[in-house]
Design an enzyme around this catalytic site. Structure first.
Site, PDB file in Angstrom:
ATOM      1  N   HIS A  80      -7.998  -1.036  -4.917  1.00 13.36           N
ATOM      2  CA  HIS A  80      -8.672  -1.085  -3.627  1.00 13.36           C
ATOM      3  C   HIS A  80      -9.851  -2.069  -3.642  1.00 13.36           C
ATOM      4  CE1 HIS A  80      -6.373   2.675  -3.051  1.00 13.36           C
ATOM      5  NE2 HIS A  80      -6.403   2.333  -1.780  1.00 13.36           N
ATOM      6  N   HIS A 106     -12.542  10.762  -0.282  1.00 17.80           N
ATOM      7  CA  HIS A 106     -11.734   9.642   0.201  1.00 17.80           C
ATOM      8  C   HIS A 106     -10.715  10.091   1.242  1.00 17.80           C
ATOM      9  CE1 HIS A 106      -7.864   7.408  -0.123  1.00 17.80           C
ATOM     10  NE2 HIS A 106      -8.655   6.376   0.106  1.00 17.80           N
ATOM     11  N   HIS A 143     -10.477   9.445   5.469  1.00 19.98           N
ATOM     12  CA  HIS A 143      -9.315   8.926   6.191  1.00 19.98           C
ATOM     13  C   HIS A 143      -8.963   9.830   7.369  1.00 19.98           C
ATOM     14  CE1 HIS A 143      -7.278   5.404   4.312  1.00 19.98           C
ATOM     15  NE2 HIS A 143      -8.040   5.713   3.264  1.00 19.98           N
ATOM     16  N   HIS A 147       0.832  -1.205   0.000  1.00 23.94           N
ATOM     17  CA  HIS A 147       0.000   0.000   0.000  1.00 23.94           C
ATOM     18  C   HIS A 147       0.861   1.247   0.000  1.00 23.94           C
ATOM     19  CE1 HIS A 147      -3.392   2.599   1.734  1.00 23.94           C
ATOM     20  NE2 HIS A 147      -3.790   2.185   0.557  1.00 23.94           N
ATOM     21  N   GLU A 160     -10.992   9.980  -5.172  1.00 24.63           N
ATOM     22  CA  GLU A 160      -9.736  10.124  -4.432  1.00 24.63           C
ATOM     23  C   GLU A 160      -9.347  11.589  -4.314  1.00 24.63           C
ATOM     24  OE1 GLU A 160      -5.218   8.306  -4.166  1.00 24.63           O
ATOM     25  OE2 GLU A 160      -6.142   8.595  -6.112  1.00 24.63           O
TER      26      GLU A 160
END
Length: 738
Positions: A238, A365, A369, A209, A350
């Protein structure tokens, strides 16, 4: 020695002990650094430093250049944690990457790295220097040291370092015993999610990752971010991670991951990472069970965002998916076409630099996080740093990563649901019939995958400031599978032609023991391999080894032979690798002791419809094609014209409710079993061993085998562990190692 060779022999030392100044030297290497490169606080005590750290061994002389202006990159403190998801931190790292990319030659690049290294955040330096090394034409073949060696604090328990310091202080180098890291590290089995902690916390998975985000940064210079089908690859990589994770959950008696589709719900899963940040001198924060995302207001981190922002961005994206087009910054409609729609959508979700409209669609996205990373202290009242979800290096350790990405995947599937299902004509390969497929493990049963535990060592010394010097190892226990061979039988009723072989694996039954509907099972198919083969007229038998997978990087690139680990000089070049790709040892899910039922899917498509015409530069520059399914082809176009995940990326045609009904003549499904043996075999690449083989076949290894009925067993040590990989009889194209 040329400048290229000089830098190649010296660059690795910039990654050694990244929190410590270069002026102290590195083992038998000293740096001759121009005085104007020294930070002001060192200039005042220059004579004292030089007397304490005299020049010894090989001297690396750093060329004096007009120092670059990196003021913007120094706004993040040297002793703070660095997060790619934080826009302010991203701005700092982008400035540093631009500086490194802007150096006119390799010597100036090296000098700029030395100058910046003493002034910027060490985590950010490692990231920015790694990105530049991968993307500069004159450095792309220079090896980047494995991140688990450079920043071991991001991969192993913090208590390991105290034990390592004790080992180093007492035992001379060469006689030190590896420090064993237990599997039951972050929780006990009272937490059901801990059953798959060995998977989430695997070093190879987390390295993958981290390295994927080096190759595909979502912000930075245009020439680095703008890569072929970048947004689609964000979606597919993903999606495959979550498919693989669900496979693992089913292996351990857990249900498929629960989507985080309500941003105001309690999150039942907690996570206590047990990681220490030696650079920031802080413990990585935990997330309590039943936490709730709240508005972010952290002035010191330049972060201010509401949960309502996430909801607004999500609703705009979904509404425009249903409308069939998105709006760019000038208000023009950009259609989400069959060919480009998923790529456009990936960049929007993203929020990469390539998003058609960041103002309208926001940063869904990345800010998801961040809100999850700061869930324990959203307004900074306790002055806590972010949790593991705030760093791509550590995010996959946390169960909530998969819940978040399950929901991101749902948004992508809303778009896929607007596309017309593939017709049988689009799926068929006229005149080609796949008549059989099987896998064999040497010494095992046909169509039975074999999994077990294996131990391997990683060297912590590169990232730790200990005296006296020398290697000190952490010993990790990880999942492993026995190497296997595919054997596929194909009938070609026409002339010789080329085909693309596509191999997937999926669980046969759901968590309640029922057969899947195809519309659900299609999202659980894990890509195992994809390659091109020449099919002669008549009968063909294709053999291919699992180690040749187009998804994985070789085992040796995750766990290097520590006995022969190069530390400097030309020997280091033999360990040059790209690093982007799924770890080979995690290709197959764990399964269980009884044998988990799975379905192996093989399809052959017409290579004329799959082949991409690569630019000449891709042919001359490509040394990174090991894991092209997940990572593309460096310097070229994504090497498959079909949609990523084909043929499972769309809803099925009318009348198809099962996998059997989906099949055409160029497809074949084989029932298989994944049988887990609860024992631990020692690595044959282990420190102070003389063997060089990478994996151990449990069917040919001596020792007692414990096969109880529980699928989530802790490892038991085997009596012996001789390696056995078998010979390569693959008739497909061999891939090039990086």
């Amino acid at each position: 020695m040329t400048s290229q060779q000089n830098v190649q022999n010296s660059i690795a030392f910039l990654f050694d002990r990244p929190g410590e100044p270069l002026l102290t030297g590195r083992d038998d290497v000293s740096f001759d650094v121009p005085e104007n490169f020294w930070p002001d606080r060192y200039k005042a005590i220059a004579s004292s430093i030089q007397s304490r750290f005299p020049v010894t061994g090989r001297v690396i002389r750093v060329q004096n250049i007009q120092v670059p202006d990196i003021t913007e990159a120094t706004t993040l403190g040297r002793h703070e944690n660095f997060s790619l998801f934080n826009p302010a931190h991203r701005k700092c790292s982008n400035k540093l990457i631009e500086t490194f990319m802007g150096m006119s030659n390799i010597d100036q690049f090296f000098s700029a790295c030395v100058y910046a290294r003493e002034r910027v955040n060490p985590h950010m330096f490692v990231y920015a220097a790694s990105v530049a090394l991968l993307h500069r034409n004159d450095t792309r073949h220079i090896p980047i040291p494995p991140n688990c060696e450079v920043l071991p604090e991001l991969y192993v328990d913090g208590s390991i370092f105290a034990r390592a310091k004790e080992e180093v202080g007492v035992i001379p180098s060469g006689s030190r015993l590896p420090i064993e890291v237990p599997l039951d590290l972050t929780a006990s089995d009272l937490d059901v999610e801990h059953r798959v902690a060995y998977w989430r916390e695997d070093v190879g998975i987390n390295l993958h990752h981290w390295h994927w985000h080096l190759v595909y940064p979502f912000d930075g210079p245009q020439n680095i971010v703008r890569k072929d089908r970048r947004g689609e690859l964000f979606y597919y990589m993903h999606q495959q991670i979550n498919a693989r994770y669900n496979f693992e959950r089913l292996s351990n008696g857990l249900s498929r991951v629960r989507r985080l589709n309500n941003f105001r719900d309690q999150i039942p899963e907690g996570y206590y990472p047990k990681l220490d940040s030696t650079i920031a001198s802080r413990v990585w924060p935990a997330r309590q069970a039943n936490s709730v995302m709240r508005d972010l207001n952290r002035e010191s981190d330049q972060l201010s965002a509401d949960v309502q922002d996430l909801e607004r961005w999500r609703d705009r994206i979904l509404n425009d998916i249903f409308d069939g087009s998105v709006r760019d910054t000038s208000g023009r409609s950009v259609p989400l076409t069959e060919e480009a729609g998923i790529d456009i959508l990936g960049n929007i979700i993203e929020a990469s630099l390539l998003s058609v409209n960041r103002n309208r669609y926001g940063d869904l996205h990345n800010f998801g996080h961040l809100m999850l990373a700061y869930i324990h202290d959203p307004d900074n009242r306790y002055q806590e740093t972010f949790g593991v979800m705030g760093d791509p290096t550590t995010a996959m350790r946390d169960p909530i990563f998969y819940a978040w990405h399950a929901y991101m995947g749902d948004i992508f599937q809303e778009y896929k649901g607007t596309l017309i299902p593939y017709t049988t004509q689009q799926l068929e390969f006229d005149g080609i019939r796949v008549t059989g497929a099987e896998i064999t493990v040497e010494g095992g049963r046909v169509n039975e995958f074999a999994t077990f535990w294996q131990q391997d060592d990683i060297d912590l010394s590169r990232g730790l400031d200990f005296q006296p010097r020398g290697s000190v190892f952490a010993r990790l226990t990880h999942l492993q599978h026995a190497p296997f061979t595919y054997r596929i039988k194909v009938e070609n009723n026409g002339q010789q032609r080329s085909g693309t072989v596509r191999i997937f694996l999926a669980p046969k039954y759901d968590e309640r023991g029922r057969n899947y509907l195809f519309r659900d099972q299609r999202l659980l198919f894990v890509e195992l391999d994809k390659f091109t083969i020449n099919l002669r007229s008549g009968s063909n038998t294709i053999e291919r080894q699992s180690s040749d997978s187009s998804v994985t990087i070789p085992y040796d690139q995750t766990f290097r032979n520590q006995e022969n680990r190069p530390t400097s000089g030309n020997a280091a070049t033999s360990f040059n690798y790209c690093g982007c790709g799924w770890p080979q040892h995690m290709l197959i899910a764990k399964g269980n002791a009884e044998g988990m039922a799975a379905e192996l899917f093989v399809m052959i498509t017409d290579a004329r419809n799959d082949t991409v015409q690569q630019p000449n530069t891709a042919v001359t520059n490509s040394t990174c094609d090991d894991a092209q399914s997940y990572c593309g082809l460096r310097g070229g176009l994504y090497p498959d014209r079909r949609a990523m995940g084909f043929p499972f990326d769309r809803m099925p045609r009318t009348g198809v409710t099962t996998l059997t009904q989906f099949l055409t003549s160029n497809m074949f499904v084989q029932n298989t079993v994944i049988r887990f043996t609860n024992r631990t075999v020692p690595s044959t690449r282990r420190t102070n061993t003389n063997t060089t083989s990478g994996t151990v076949n449990p069917n040919t290894t001596g020792g007692n085998t414990n096969q109880s009925n529980q699928s989530n067993q802790r490892p038991q040590q085997s009596q012996s562990g001789s390696g056995n990989r078998g010979q390569n009889t693959n008739t497909s194209n061999n891939r090039r190692n990086c």
